[in-house]
Design an enzyme around this catalytic site. Sequence first.
Site, PDB file in Angstrom:
ATOM      1  CG  ASN A 183      -2.199   0.642   1.198  1.00  0.00           C
ATOM      2  OD1 ASN A 183      -2.883   0.707   2.221  1.00  0.00           O
ATOM      3  ND2 ASN A 183      -2.616   1.123   0.056  1.00  0.00           N
ATOM      4  CD  GLN A 230      -4.860   5.282   1.514  1.00  0.00           C
ATOM      5  OE1 GLN A 230      -4.108   4.310   1.577  1.00  0.00           O
ATOM      6  NE2 GLN A 230      -5.940   5.289   0.734  1.00  0.00           N
ATOM      7  CG  ASN A 276      -8.556   8.260   0.106  1.00  0.00           C
ATOM      8  OD1 ASN A 276      -7.870   7.352   0.576  1.00  0.00           O
ATOM      9  ND2 ASN A 276      -9.832   8.447   0.415  1.00  0.00           N
ATOM     10  CB  CYS A 332      -5.040   4.783   6.282  1.00  0.00           C
ATOM     11  SG  CYS A 332      -3.832   3.999   5.187  1.00  0.00           S
ATOM     12  CG  ASN A 361     -12.420   1.857   1.274  1.00  0.00           C
ATOM     13  OD1 ASN A 361     -11.601   2.384   0.532  1.00  0.00           O
ATOM     14  ND2 ASN A 361     -12.827   2.444   2.398  1.00  0.00           N
ATOM     15  CB  CYS A 410      -6.913  -1.905   1.668  1.00  0.00           C
ATOM     16  SG  CYS A 410      -7.997  -0.741   2.525  1.00  0.00           S
ATOM     17  N   GLY A 411      -5.271  -2.068   4.809  1.00  0.00           N
ATOM     18  CA  GLY A 411      -5.337  -2.579   6.183  1.00  0.00           C
ATOM     19  C   GLY A 411      -6.744  -2.579   6.752  1.00  0.00           C
TER      20      GLY A 411
HETATM   21  N1  LIG Z   1      -5.220   1.898   2.631  1.00  0.00           N
HETATM   22  C1  LIG Z   1      -5.953   2.143   3.830  1.00  0.00           C
HETATM   23  C2  LIG Z   1      -7.394   2.410   3.674  1.00  0.00           C
HETATM   24  C3  LIG Z   1      -7.689   3.641   2.942  1.00  0.00           C
HETATM   25  C4  LIG Z   1      -9.154   3.815   2.873  1.00  0.00           C
HETATM   26  C5  LIG Z   1      -9.532   4.911   1.987  1.00  0.00           C
HETATM   27  N2  LIG Z   1      -9.376   4.572   0.595  1.00  0.00           N
HETATM   28  C6  LIG Z   1     -10.935   5.384   2.299  1.00  0.00           C
HETATM   29  O1  LIG Z   1     -11.338   6.325   1.619  1.00  0.00           O
HETATM   30  O2  LIG Z   1     -11.616   4.898   3.212  1.00  0.00           O
HETATM   31  C7  LIG Z   1      -5.721   1.098   4.871  1.00  0.00           C
HETATM   32  O3  LIG Z   1      -4.671   0.489   4.870  1.00  0.00           O
HETATM   33  O4  LIG Z   1      -6.581   0.920   5.727  1.00  0.00           O
END
Ligand SMILES: N[C@H](CCC[C@H](N)C(=O)O)C(=O)O
Length: 297
Positions: A16, A48, A68, A77, A198, A225-226
């Site tokens: 990510n 992000q 984002n 995130c 998401n 994506c965590g």
């Molecule tokens: N990459 C992120 C999540 C980003 C979520 C984002 N795209 C949103 O608008 O909620 C993670 O590791 O949790």
Amino acid sequence: MAVPSVPFARMNGCGNEILVVDMRETTARVRPDAAIALAGRAETHFDQIMAIHQAKTPGTDAYVRIINADGSEAEACGNGTRCVVQALSAETGQTRFTFETPAGLLLAEEHEDGLISVDMGKPRFGWQDIPLAEEFRDTRAIELQIGPIDAPVLHSPSVVSMGNPHAIFWVKGDVDALALDRFGPILENHPIFPARANISIAQITSPTSLTMRTWERGVGLTRACGSAACAAAVSAARTRRTDREVAVTQPGGKLSILWREDEHVIMTGPAEWEWSGMLDPETGNFVRDAAEGREIG
Ligand SMILES: N[C@H](CCC[C@H](N)C(=O)O)C(=O)O
């Protein structure tokens, strides 16, 4: 032309792509236009931005804003939070952190082996919490499908808020076999999700493991994506597909997710530093550091 003035590090959490931007010495904010400009360049392309600001509340270590690639803000995130922990622990040696975000407090800890755990808080399942545009009493599977009406390609997702909105579609076969790049944008912007969502597809591989891919709100396809991994693990346990401790495989790597009895979701995984530089938070102009230093401060 504005001069690059704040330190940043390009990092990743399981692939990510994260820019950790150190805003502690300024009252400025990373402007959406700057984010869009940085996302548009190959070198600084990111999923992000984690903008670290001075703490606002006593007892917290920093205030963190999450931006984002399209300039919108996210409430959570997971992968980016691990990158922030690693950047700050490299600077001070501190290993336990409490961050404040617009969505609340996040507790995180770096372990001896370098892996980092983040307490992602409690999932929320109420339809207004996610949010959905209309009432669904049972969010373990909602009525939503894509593809031919009598033979949908994806249907009946579990939906959950991990601070940010997630929909998880369960598939029997390989998650790579589905055109998530085609369905992702339609589902992300579906009217059932007033704050967008998401979108993930997940395959259960054992009572303690699953494999998934995610189309991120405001970003697109990502290597990991965590918060989606947490959303999938919790939803899998909630629908009796898995136990409460799950190994999650995404294209960029593995995370381990534990849904504790007190409902908190603990995500554990790696963070990787790539390079650092200075950037202008108003415009996104940047310069890379000549010597590859380790600290962001
Ligand atoms: N990459 C992120 C999540 C980003 C979520 C984002 N795209 C949103 O608008 O909620 C993670 O590791 O949790």
